[in-house]
Motif scaffolding. Structure first.
Motif: not given
Length: 486
Positions: A421-423, A398-400, A415-418, A213-217
């Motif tokens: 981060q995207q948000a 704040v959410a991140l 995935l939640d972290v990624l 997931q981290a690689q895809a992001a």
């Protein structure tokens, strides 16, 4: 270094001072564009628009078009000016004269034949001064002047478009530079996230799925970076086309909302009175009205005074030494009765064109009203988007931080972290875009009023004045060079 840290803070999720203001983000974009040389002079919105005002080819073409229309006034005024012609001719001439010479003794007719060879020559001078032409010249001059004023309005419209396009191009470069830097910093964050995820996998805290997931992001972020780079290059090319120079060292731009009226109803009144498209359409109506009068003048008589002087040598059968001089002053009255119906068709056509011009004026008024409403609505939307965007960016930051803390405790997935981060990245990109939209919308609103000009923007450049060219060309009776030409 403080300004560069501010830019880095705008793109990072660990900025201690919180989400930067909109001006800070655009300031960061400007500084990123100037990292190659601090000593170079910075480009401001005003200096860029001044360059476009002076050197934009489209605007210069419209100025030249006004010069072309100026000469129509001088051409129309020529209808009541004197017409002068001179001619000279000469050449060898053979004459053979056969005439009766009586009868002979047998009652046969006799003839005498005389042959001469000479070189007749002649010079003629003619002057004609129109005295009355059914007011066609006066109306033609008014028609030409109205066409000049309509061309000036078109030039003003082109000036507005050029300045608006220049402001848009300027802000697009700032926006795309800021977005590019945000995405670059996002990649740095994702690379760090991938490194941490791999370490935790080796410790058995995370699974290979988290690493994938981290690689895809990270791969998706690199795609977005390439797209942002292409967008910046396109914006820079458009900047070069409109402004005339490459975008370097761009400073942040301020909004021009202080030049706008407070209400949309007042804005509509100003646009209906001042917008170049409406002003130009009204001058086209005036030109069409004069064209009808010009056509009607063709039904009226014309009066002129004429002077003719002729000097001829050896013109009487080429006899050497002969000379003839004539001079005549005369008046001429020409009364048109019927010319095949062409003049009547021309009048009908001119009246139809007048109706068309009036319909076009109505169309321009409706278009101007719609443009004012649309531009002011876009400006209001952009202002609201900035307020909401700042809240969204702060909340996303704040959410991140919270998601990362919870992920450390095993309560959140990678995935939640990624996603968090995207948000945050999306919120900051949206904020930068909203800041750009606000300034662009303000310029569009001023253009919708018909007031986007070098004078109102106080650009440091010489303001172009088309009036002297018309006055000088109007008074030129002779000469091949136009006013200002060598």
């Amino acid at each position: 270094m403080a300004f560069r840290n501010l830019v880095r803070c705008a793109a990072s999720d660990v900025c201690a001072s919180g989400v930067p203001s909109g001006r800070a983000l655009l300031l960061g974009a400007a500084l990123i564009a100037s990292l190659t040389g601090r000593e170079a002079r910075a480009e401001t919105m005003e200096s860029a628009l001044a360059k476009a005002y002076v050197g934009n080819p489209d605007l210069n073409q419209q100025r030249a078009n006004v010069w072309v229309r100026d000469e129509d006034v001088a051409k129309a005024a020529g209808g009541m000016r004197p017409k002068i012609n001179a001619s000279v001719n000469g050449g060898p001439q053979f004459n053979r004269l056969r005439q009766p010479a009586g009868r002979n003794s047998s009652n046969e007719r006799l003839y005498s034949i005389e042959q001469t060879i000479g070189e007749p020559r002649a010079a003629a001078f003619a002057l004609s001064q129109p005295l009355f032409d059914g007011w066609r010249t006066d109306n033609s001059v008014r028609q030409a002047e109205s066409s000049v004023f309509a061309a000036r309005a078109t030039m003003r419209l082109t000036e507005q478009t050029t300045l608006q396009n220049g402001a848009t191009a300027y802000m697009n470069v700032l926006r795309d530079t800021a977005v590019l830097d945000l995405r670059r910093n996002n990649i740095a964050v994702l690379k760090e996230q991938l490194r941490v995820t791999r370490q935790r996998q080796e410790l058995g805290e995370l699974s290979p799925t988290d690493v994938a997931q981290a690689q895809a992001a990270l791969a998706h972020a690199e795609m977005e970076l390439n797209s942002a780079q292409a967008g910046l290059e396109a914006s820079a090319a458009n900047f070069r086309q409109v402004i005339g120079v490459e975008p370097h060292h761009l400073e942040p731009a301020a909004t021009i909302e202080h030049l706008l009226p407070k209400s949309s109803s007042e804005a509509i009144e100003i646009a209906l009175a001042e917008h170049p498209s409406i002003v130009g359409a009204q001058h086209q109506v005036d030109a069409a009205e004069s064209a009808v009068k010009v056509g009607e003048g063709a039904l009226l008589p014309t009066v002129s005074a004429n002077l003719q002087v002729n000097q001829q040598y050896e013109s009487f059968f080429g006899i050497p030494g002969t000379r003839q001089f004539t001079a005549q002053v005369s008046g001429a009255l020409n009364v048109p009765i019927y010319q095949g119906g062409v003049e009547y068709a021309s009048i009908r056509q001119a009246k139809a064109q007048l109706r068309q011009a009036r319909f076009n004026a109505d169309l321009q008024r409706d278009a101007a009203r719609a443009a004012v409403v649309s531009s002011f609505s876009q400006l209001k939307t952009a202002i609201g988007s900035i307020t909401a965007g700042r809240v969204a960016a702060k909340a996303a930051e704040v959410a991140l931080k919270g998601v990362r803390d919870e992920a450390q405790l095993g309560q959140r997935t990678t995935l939640d972290v990624l996603n968090a981060q995207q948000a945050l990245l999306n919120a900051r990109v949206d904020l930068v875009t909203a800041q750009r939209d606000r300034i662009v919308a303000a310029y569009a609103a001023l253009a919708a009023l018909g007031r986007l000009s070098a004078e109102r923007l106080r650009l440091e450049t010489t303001i172009y004045d088309p009036a002297p060219h018309l006055e000088e060309s109007r008074g030129k009776w002779f000469g091949l060079d136009g006013p200002g030409e060598k």
